[in-house]
Write an enzyme that holds these catalytic residues in place. Structure first.
Site, PDB file in Angstrom:
ATOM      1  CG  LEU A 133      -1.962  -1.067   1.384  1.00 23.31           C
ATOM      2  CD1 LEU A 133      -2.688  -0.916   2.718  1.00 23.31           C
ATOM      3  CD2 LEU A 133      -2.948  -1.041   0.227  1.00 23.31           C
ATOM      4  CG  ASP A 134       0.143   4.477  -2.701  1.00 28.83           C
ATOM      5  OD1 ASP A 134       0.992   3.757  -3.251  1.00 28.83           O
ATOM      6  OD2 ASP A 134      -0.812   5.012  -3.298  1.00 28.83           O
ATOM      7  CE  LYS A 135       4.799   9.062   5.032  1.00 26.57           C
ATOM      8  NZ  LYS A 135       5.597  10.296   4.878  1.00 26.57           N
TER       9      LYS A 135
END
Length: 310
Positions: A133-135
């Site tokens: 997942l993105d940050k």
């Protein structure tokens, strides 16, 4: 690892099971063959040509070697664990935590936290994440504990067999009901991060269903909560697609419209992921409750009204 042969695999050779059920590479099978007691059936050494029978126990053994180059530094941190067994560990990743180390983030990632977790258990650690997942996207992250589990999960991912449900808060009012966005996505030239819809891009499809519309306030326009399924898995797919139809994800710093809802990050949460278990092939689902910053919109009542498991 120990696996009981089901009726549907009766008559298959060990190699057919290793390749077809566990999606192991030839190199991994070679490692097992070269490992002492690497392949056993009912505690007896067999070759990969051995024909399996229902109810027999296939036992695999290998030594996991920790990463040497670019080793992940163990960093103790609280981990919100959803599930753990001998094959995988599933985490509800909070926002503002990168999944793995990158420039400027060498010790504060989920991978660092897992490295510390495994170090406490005295186990070697190789970060095998199958659902990054993105940050600033929160929610379900699945990490395989060994090479066979990683191979099986990654094969599912590549085949589009992962079933994902994201919750996203969008700017504006979407009509009630459901829809699909079918628009190719490409990397923006001269940018490593940004993506956009382009005829030169890779095919990308997103399905969504409206869960609730929150009315406008005195100073802010309305927002819409949707449950979204990325049929394909392009980088930033949901963020790009919803911006493309004029309803960007709220507080998205890359693709948003500049309106601040006070959330401080894109209002996107990986709520549920379903996969076939890498050991027994049974479908298993993992649910991550939304974090506090999104709970004002993603309440259990709203989700239950839409038939979304909570």
């Amino acid at each position: 690892m120990e696996w009981t042969v089901p009726a549907e695999q009766n008559g298959k050779t060990v190699k057919q099971v290793l390749r077809g059920v566990f999606s192991l590479s030839e190199n991994m099978i070679k490692r097992l063959k070269q490992t002492t007691d690497g392949i056993l059936v009912n505690d007896q050494h067999v070759t990969v040509r051995y024909v399996l029978h229902t109810g027999e126990r296939l036992q695999l053994a290998w030594e996991d070697v920790p990463q040497q180059t670019g080793q992940i530094v163990p960093t103790p941190m609280a981990l919100d664990m959803i599930y753990e067994d001998d094959a995988m560990i599933v985490i509800n990743k909070p926002p503002a935590v990168p999944t793995h180390p990158s420039h400027g983030h060498y010790t504060d990632t989920l991978a660092n936290g897992l490295a510390a977790y495994f170090a406490r258990k005295g186990r070697p650690f190789v970060f095998r994440c199958s659902s990054r997942l993105d940050k600033n996207t929160s929610g379900v992250v699945i990490v395989a504990k060994d090479a066979p589990a990683a191979a099986a999960l990654n094969a599912q991912h590549l085949a589009g067999q992962y079933q994902k449900c994201y919750l996203a808060l969008l700017e504006g009012r979407l009509a009630q009901g459901s829809g699909e966005i079918d628009a190719p996505i490409a990397r923006v030239s001269d940018s490593v991060i940004l993506r956009n819809v382009s005829t030169q891009g890779e095919p990308a499809r997103t399905r969504y269903r409206v869960c609730n519309v929150f009315p406008a306030t005195s100073d802010l326009p309305p927002v819409t909560l949707v449950a979204a399924t990325p049929v394909t898995g392009r980088t930033h797919q949901l963020r790009v697609h919803f911006a493309h139809i004029g309803h960007p994800i709220c507080d998205d710093g890359l693709y948003g419209n500049g309106i601040s809802r006070g959330i401080g990050r894109q209002a996107l949460h990986a709520y549920r992921v379903s996969v076939f278990h890498p050991r027994n092939g049974k479908l298993i689902s993992f649910v991550a409750p939304p974090p506090p910053d999104l709970q004002p919109w993603m309440t259990e009542t709203v989700l239950q009204q839409q038939g979304i498991d909570t």
